[in-house]
Every structure is written in C-alpha cells, then in structure tokens.
Design a protein around this motif. Sequence first.
Motif, PDB file in Angstrom:
ATOM      1  N   ASP A  11      37.605  77.118 -34.190  1.00 26.34           N
ATOM      2  CA  ASP A  11      37.146  76.164 -35.191  1.00 26.34           C
ATOM      3  C   ASP A  11      37.207  76.905 -36.530  1.00 26.34           C
ATOM      4  N   ASP A  13      35.323  75.850 -39.978  1.00 26.91           N
ATOM      5  CA  ASP A  13      34.072  75.896 -40.743  1.00 26.91           C
ATOM      6  C   ASP A  13      32.939  76.439 -39.873  1.00 26.91           C
ATOM      7  N   GLY A  14      32.379  77.577 -40.235  1.00 31.35           N
ATOM      8  CA  GLY A  14      31.284  78.161 -39.460  1.00 31.35           C
ATOM      9  C   GLY A  14      31.746  79.197 -38.449  1.00 31.35           C
ATOM     10  N   GLU A 169      33.459  78.051 -31.266  1.00 35.64           N
ATOM     11  CA  GLU A 169      32.867  76.906 -31.979  1.00 35.64           C
ATOM     12  C   GLU A 169      31.439  77.203 -32.429  1.00 35.64           C
ATOM     13  N   ASP A 170      31.054  76.648 -33.578  1.00 38.35           N
ATOM     14  CA  ASP A 170      29.657  76.779 -34.025  1.00 38.35           C
ATOM     15  C   ASP A 170      28.905  75.460 -33.932  1.00 38.35           C
TER      16      ASP A 170
HETATM   17 MG    MG Z   1      32.402  74.395 -37.307  1.00 44.98          MG
END
Ligand code: MG
Length: 218
Positions: A11, A13-14, A169-170
């Motif tokens: 992923d 973002d994050g 993943e976040d």
């Molecule tokens: Mg994310």
Amino acid sequence: MPSGIRALIFDLDGVITDTAEFHYRSWKRLADEEGIPFTREDNEALRGVSRRESLNRMLKGRSIDEETAQAWMTRKNEYYLAHLDELTPAHRLPGVTRLLEDARHIGLRLGLGSASKNARSVLEKLALLDAFDALGDGFSVVNPKPAVDLFVWVAGRLAVYPQQAIVFEDAEAGIEAARNGGFWTVGIGTATRGLADVHYDTMADVKLAEVLSKVGDG
Ligand code: MG
Ligand code: BG6
C-alpha cells in the motif's frame, strides 16, 4: 498450490510514505469552508478508503447532490496536490528504502496497490517510480478496497498467485481486501493490530527474514 513467496505488494499511504496528514488537512479545509465539523479523529476512518468513500464518511449522513459531490472532491484534490509539492524522497517512511532494496536483492518482485489516483505522482516525488514492477492505483480497478480487485490486479501484473505474495497495509480495509484475495498480510500500525498474519508498529520495525519465516512455506 504454489506457496513460496515471490512478491511483495505495498500500500502507499501509511506504508511507503505518510500522506495521511496531507489528506487530513485537505479534507479539513474543505469541511471548514462548508461548515462541516471534521476532526483528526474523524480522519482516521478515511484511512485507506477511496476518495468517494472518504467524502461519504466526512459528510456523516449529510446529503449533497452529485454535481456538488464532484465539485467538492475536485476541490479537496486541488488542496491535496498543493501539499504534494512539499513531498521529497526524504518523506519515504523510515525503513522503506532498505526493505525495498533487501527484497529486490533476494529476487522478490515488487508491486504497489494503492487506492489513490495520485499514487504515480507521489511515487515520482519520492523517486520510487522505478522501484516497482507493477503499479496498481485508483484508476486500475472499479471496486475499491476492501474488494480484492486491486491486489489481484497487481498480482496478475507480477505473474504471481495471491498465495505467493505478501501485502503490506496500514488500513483495516486493505488487510480485509488482501485476506479476501488469499494473500499473506503484514499489518503496519495500530489500525491493523490483530488483523494480519504478521504485525509491526512501524515500517522501520519490519524484518524481512522474520516475515518470510512466518508466511508462505516459511
Ligand atoms: Mg494506507
Ligand atoms: C488512500 C488513502 O491511499 O487513497 C485515502 O489512504 C485516500 O486516505 C485514497 O482517500 C484516495 O486517494 P486520492 O489521492 O485518489 O484522493
């Protein structure tokens, strides 16, 4: 069924960079201008979901017509793009550069699976566009996470089975998408605690050898 790990899918973002703050400030500006209460806590529910679903969650049940919705999403994105001007390779999250290099070194294929329609620009600013063999973004599939579609699309481009790939993943929606598709999962941060096969508080804590010993053929 082949289960030796052959690819990592990230992923954005994050996980690769922390653009959540930029998304927050952009939604916050729009919400303030429109007189809608919106807090940092509210913003947590927007993590990992599409622009459209983010708008729905920001509205919290308020209804607006389609033309207004499109105009608001465009405005939010303009604010977000202005923030992206600040982004440099220094905004890669700690641990990311080393992890990508280590994975490449042992022959793993690398993919990106981001809900963002700005993923390509973000990678360019981070000088990471060439780091990935496949790039899935907000334009790649119709159904956003938690649908499996995006990660399956990326795995196809990498020519690996889901069982041969680990998704980093976040967001809860992202872990759900990956699990539904039969991918191994590494959860990053508080939102994914207890949901993934392996969990770390930050990307800097990730140990690739440890992850590989816990998933796939081990
Ligand atoms: Mg994310
Ligand atoms: C995800 C973010 O990666 O992308 C979400 O975690 C964001 O917060 C979504 O809403 C869509 O991004 P964009 O750039 O297409 O508005």
